[in-house]
Design a protein around this motif. Structure first.
Motif, PDB file in Angstrom:
ATOM      1  N   GLU A  94       0.835  -1.204   0.000  1.00 55.34           N
ATOM      2  CA  GLU A  94       0.000   0.000   0.000  1.00 55.34           C
ATOM      3  C   GLU A  94       0.870   1.255   0.000  1.00 55.34           C
ATOM      4  N   GLN A  95       1.884   1.270   0.833  1.00 56.14           N
ATOM      5  CA  GLN A  95       2.762   2.437   0.925  1.00 56.14           C
ATOM      6  C   GLN A  95       3.579   2.626  -0.350  1.00 56.14           C
ATOM      7  N   LEU A  96       4.161   1.538  -0.874  1.00 56.39           N
ATOM      8  CA  LEU A  96       4.981   1.647  -2.078  1.00 56.39           C
ATOM      9  C   LEU A  96       4.149   1.998  -3.306  1.00 56.39           C
ATOM     10  N   SER A  97       2.934   1.504  -3.370  1.00 56.68           N
ATOM     11  CA  SER A  97       2.067   1.843  -4.503  1.00 56.68           C
ATOM     12  C   SER A  97       1.802   3.345  -4.552  1.00 56.68           C
ATOM     13  N   LYS A  98       1.599   3.949  -3.386  1.00 54.49           N
ATOM     14  CA  LYS A  98       1.392   5.399  -3.334  1.00 54.49           C
ATOM     15  C   LYS A  98       2.637   6.132  -3.819  1.00 54.49           C
ATOM     16  N   GLN A  99       3.809   5.654  -3.414  1.00 53.44           N
ATOM     17  CA  GLN A  99       5.058   6.313  -3.812  1.00 53.44           C
ATOM     18  C   GLN A  99       5.270   6.253  -5.321  1.00 53.44           C
ATOM     19  N   HIS A 100       4.844   5.153  -5.952  1.00 51.76           N
ATOM     20  CA  HIS A 100       5.060   4.969  -7.394  1.00 51.76           C
ATOM     21  C   HIS A 100       3.813   5.299  -8.218  1.00 51.76           C
ATOM     22  N   ASP A 101       2.806   5.853  -7.566  1.00 50.44           N
ATOM     23  CA  ASP A 101       1.568   6.233  -8.250  1.00 50.44           C
ATOM     24  C   ASP A 101       0.932   5.036  -8.971  1.00 50.44           C
ATOM     25  N   ILE A 102       0.949   3.897  -8.294  1.00 51.97           N
ATOM     26  CA  ILE A 102       0.332   2.681  -8.814  1.00 51.97           C
ATOM     27  C   ILE A 102      -1.047   2.546  -8.177  1.00 51.97           C
ATOM     28  N   PRO A 103      -2.101   2.334  -8.945  1.00 51.74           N
ATOM     29  CA  PRO A 103      -3.443   2.173  -8.350  1.00 51.74           C
ATOM     30  C   PRO A 103      -3.455   1.039  -7.325  1.00 51.74           C
ATOM     31  N   PRO A 104      -4.124   1.235  -6.197  1.00 48.60           N
ATOM     32  CA  PRO A 104      -4.099   0.224  -5.130  1.00 48.60           C
ATOM     33  C   PRO A 104      -4.660  -1.127  -5.534  1.00 48.60           C
ATOM     34  N   ASP A 105      -5.557  -1.150  -6.542  1.00 45.95           N
ATOM     35  CA  ASP A 105      -6.131  -2.428  -6.963  1.00 45.95           C
ATOM     36  C   ASP A 105      -5.272  -3.128  -8.023  1.00 45.95           C
ATOM     37  N   SER A 106      -4.028  -2.680  -8.167  1.00 45.82           N
ATOM     38  CA  SER A 106      -3.123  -3.324  -9.123  1.00 45.82           C
ATOM     39  C   SER A 106      -2.559  -4.635  -8.597  1.00 45.82           C
ATOM     40  N   PHE A 107      -2.769  -4.919  -7.308  1.00 41.23           N
ATOM     41  CA  PHE A 107      -2.291  -6.157  -6.696  1.00 41.23           C
ATOM     42  C   PHE A 107      -3.460  -6.884  -6.031  1.00 41.23           C
ATOM     43  N   LYS A 108      -3.513  -8.174  -6.217  1.00 37.50           N
ATOM     44  CA  LYS A 108      -4.527  -9.018  -5.585  1.00 37.50           C
ATOM     45  C   LYS A 108      -3.794 -10.100  -4.790  1.00 37.50           C
ATOM     46  N   TYR A 109      -3.981 -10.083  -3.467  1.00 38.74           N
ATOM     47  CA  TYR A 109      -3.263 -11.017  -2.594  1.00 38.74           C
ATOM     48  C   TYR A 109      -4.173 -12.189  -2.257  1.00 38.74           C
ATOM     49  N   ILE A 110      -3.649 -13.396  -2.409  1.00 37.92           N
ATOM     50  CA  ILE A 110      -4.427 -14.601  -2.107  1.00 37.92           C
ATOM     51  C   ILE A 110      -3.678 -15.428  -1.073  1.00 37.92           C
ATOM     52  N   LEU A 111      -4.240 -15.491   0.116  1.00 37.18           N
ATOM     53  CA  LEU A 111      -3.683 -16.295   1.195  1.00 37.18           C
ATOM     54  C   LEU A 111      -4.181 -17.725   1.048  1.00 37.18           C
ATOM     55  N   THR A 112      -3.281 -18.695   1.083  1.00 37.01           N
ATOM     56  CA  THR A 112      -3.710 -20.080   0.943  1.00 37.01           C
ATOM     57  C   THR A 112      -3.104 -20.956   2.038  1.00 37.01           C
ATOM     58  N   ASP A 113      -3.778 -22.046   2.293  1.00 36.45           N
ATOM     59  CA  ASP A 113      -3.263 -23.108   3.152  1.00 36.45           C
ATOM     60  C   ASP A 113      -4.082 -24.359   2.839  1.00 36.45           C
ATOM     61  N   PHE A 114      -3.656 -25.508   3.375  1.00 39.52           N
ATOM     62  CA  PHE A 114      -4.409 -26.723   3.078  1.00 39.52           C
ATOM     63  C   PHE A 114      -5.412 -27.065   4.163  1.00 39.52           C
TER      64      PHE A 114
END
Length: 527
Positions: A94-114
């Motif tokens: 979130e912080q780095l995206s603001k610094q590089h003017d990257i839209p916040p929805d440019s990353f989708k995080y998927i947490l997985t486990d079994f």
């Protein structure tokens, strides 16, 4: 007593891997909450910052190479465990995206486990709610042994083969060290598959012992097949074995056959390739991977083995990809970056990010300094502690180590020092991801706020401690003392009476009498 668990099986098919899986299914989230499974070295703000730098760098390289951002860059964390690393990484992104003017929805995080139990814990954790609600975080059951798709439990759709147009980014921290491997012995240019016999101090078949207990009491005996092994049945493994045979080195080598298969299945989800970020203990060079004795299990509730980072390097480079690896002789963990893209991508930003945030001074270096400070807090003064917390990016876990020393030093703080300490406490609280551990850092933070005369903040944090960790007589007494110091005598009396109703507490009795005397004096003045 000595019980035979397994007479003879290929190492990758041994019962120890079933016991490993059973352990995590039995313990669930408590494996991390209790501290049985170590995770701090791969779950702190500093390592998350390094990963965020590499992920943002990859995104910039992809855009620079002509990829469109019609879809977000999907980041899949395998074996998400406690969820703490994901929390730190999402904050850093979130912080780095603001610094590089990257839209916040440019990353989708998927947490997985079994195990579903871990997903159920993440879904309701208060620190993850913002990311769940705005769509930046989703969760899925993913089994490294056989899953070929990622069914998202919040978004409701399934990521299948070819679903992603951007490369898939995969995070595997403390993962490959705990999933099945093949074990080979190399001798004069020949490779021999190894088998294992497993004995145990506990009777596993009786059902009276947990998987963790059985694992703690197992011991292994190895044998190598007499005939040389020319084919494993897997083309990638066969090519790696041929590569190692050509080195004419002797010794035992762990081969991550399941790791290779898992990477292939994940890479198939994207039409553009894969980025793999790994932190684990293991060997970096080919020579390091050949060891003279069979591997021993590192036991910590579950067990782990050293990762063959060289094998993953060979896998990616032989398939046209790249590998970024640190210099050898890391003490705690190795952080590696591998990538293979289906279209030409100039990895200028990624190479720089790895060099600056891993190669020059990386997560292993940070952990080495942290352990030195952790083991010698009595030698530290305020400025040392503040510097360490800034370098850690205000890590609440590290703050917890220093809190007793800070409380000891607090009476001598100047007003300006009190202000700085107050700011640092707030920044560390911002990074706190509670797991319900026995060690309550919030109460200690409240104590420090009390010592620097920040009574409203101390009250707030004592109340937080009670809500997160349950009622504790000491915490209640400290809260009553805060109310007394801030002039809220009625509130103090109420809490002290509650303490004394539960049992005799000398300090509470003394403070109650002081409160009652002060209230009497106030009423006399009013009359």
């Amino acid at each position: 007593m000595n019980f035979l668990l397994e007479r003879d099986a290929p190492f990758s098919k041994s019962i120890i891997w079933k016991l490993q899986r059973d352990y995590f299914e039995e313990r669930g989230f408590d494996a991390w909450r209790s501290g049985e499974v170590p995770h701090y070295v791969t779950s702190n703000p500093r390592i998350a910052h390094a990963y965020a730098q590499m992920l943002v760098a990859t995104y910039l390289d992809l855009v620079r190479s002509g990829f469109t951002n019609e879809q977000p860059l999907h980041i899949v964390e395998l074996g998400g465990g406690s969820g703490r690393f994901a929390f730190y990484l999402l904050k850093q992104l979130e912080q780095l995206s603001k610094q590089h003017d990257i839209p916040p929805d440019s990353f989708k995080y998927i947490l997985t486990d079994f195990t579903q139990a871990n997903l159920d814990f993440w879904k309701v954790h208060p620190c993850l709610q913002t990311y769940i609600q705005d769509g930046r975080l989703d969760m899925a059951i993913y089994d490294t042994s056989d899953s070929s798709s990622i069914p998202l439990q919040i978004g409701g759709h399934e990521i299948q083969e070819g679903s992603l147009t951007l490369p898939i980014a995969v995070i595997a921290n403390y993962l490959f060290d705990g999933i099945p491997h093949e074990l080979y012995f190399f001798d004069r240019g020949e490779s021999h598959r190894c088998h294992v016999k497993v004995n145990c101090e506990f009777d596993y078949l009786s059902g009276n012992s947990t998987a963790g207990e059985v694992l703690s009491g197992t011991y292994l005996r190895y044998r190598k097949e007499d005939s040389a092994d020319e084919s494993s049945g897997d083309a990638h493994v066969d090519a790696l074995l041929s590569h190692y045979r050509n080195h004419l080195l002797n010794g035992y080598v762990l081969v991550p056959d399941l790791g290779f298969a898992c990477i292939q299945r994940l890479q198939a989800l994207s039409t553009s390739g894969i980025l793999l970020l790994v932190s684990d203990k293991g060997h970096v060079t080919t020579e390091e991977c050949f060891v003279s004795t069979p591997p021993s299990l590192a036991r910590h509730g579950s067990f782990s083995l050293p990762v063959n980072f060289d094998a993953f390097r060979w896998y990616f480079e032989s398939n046209g990809g790249s590998a970024f690896l640190p210099q050898p002789h890391h003490e705690s963990i190795v952080t590696a970056c591998y990538c293979s893209f289906d279209a030409p991508v100039a990895t200028y930003h990624l190479a720089n990010a790895y060099a600056n945030h891993v190669g020059v001074c990386g997560p292993d270096d940070f952990f080495g300094v942290y352990t030195l400070l952790r083991d010698h807090p009595h030698l530290l003064e305020l400025q040392h502690i503040l510097s360490a917390l800034r370098v850690s990016l205000f890590d609440c876990h590290q703050l917890n180590v220093f809190l007793p020393k800070l409380i000891e030093l607090a009476p001598d703080f100047s007003q300006s020092e009190k202000k700085v300490v107050s700011q640092v406490l707030e920044q560390c609280w911002y990074n706190y991801f509670p797991l319900g551990e026995n060690n309550d850092p919030i109460s200690k933070m409240a104590n420090l706020f009390y010592e620097i005369d920040e009574y409203p903040r101390a009250i707030h944090f004592f109340e937080l401690s009670l809500s997160l960790y349950g009622k504790d007589q000491g915490t209640l007494y400290n809260l009553a003392a805060c109310y007394f110091q801030s002039g809220s005598l009625e509130k103090s009396v109420k809490i002290l009476q509650e303490i004394l109703e539960a049992g005799y507490y000398p300090e509470a009795d003394v403070l109650l009498k002081r409160c009652q005397a002060a209230l009497m004096e106030q009423s006399t003045i009013l009359i």
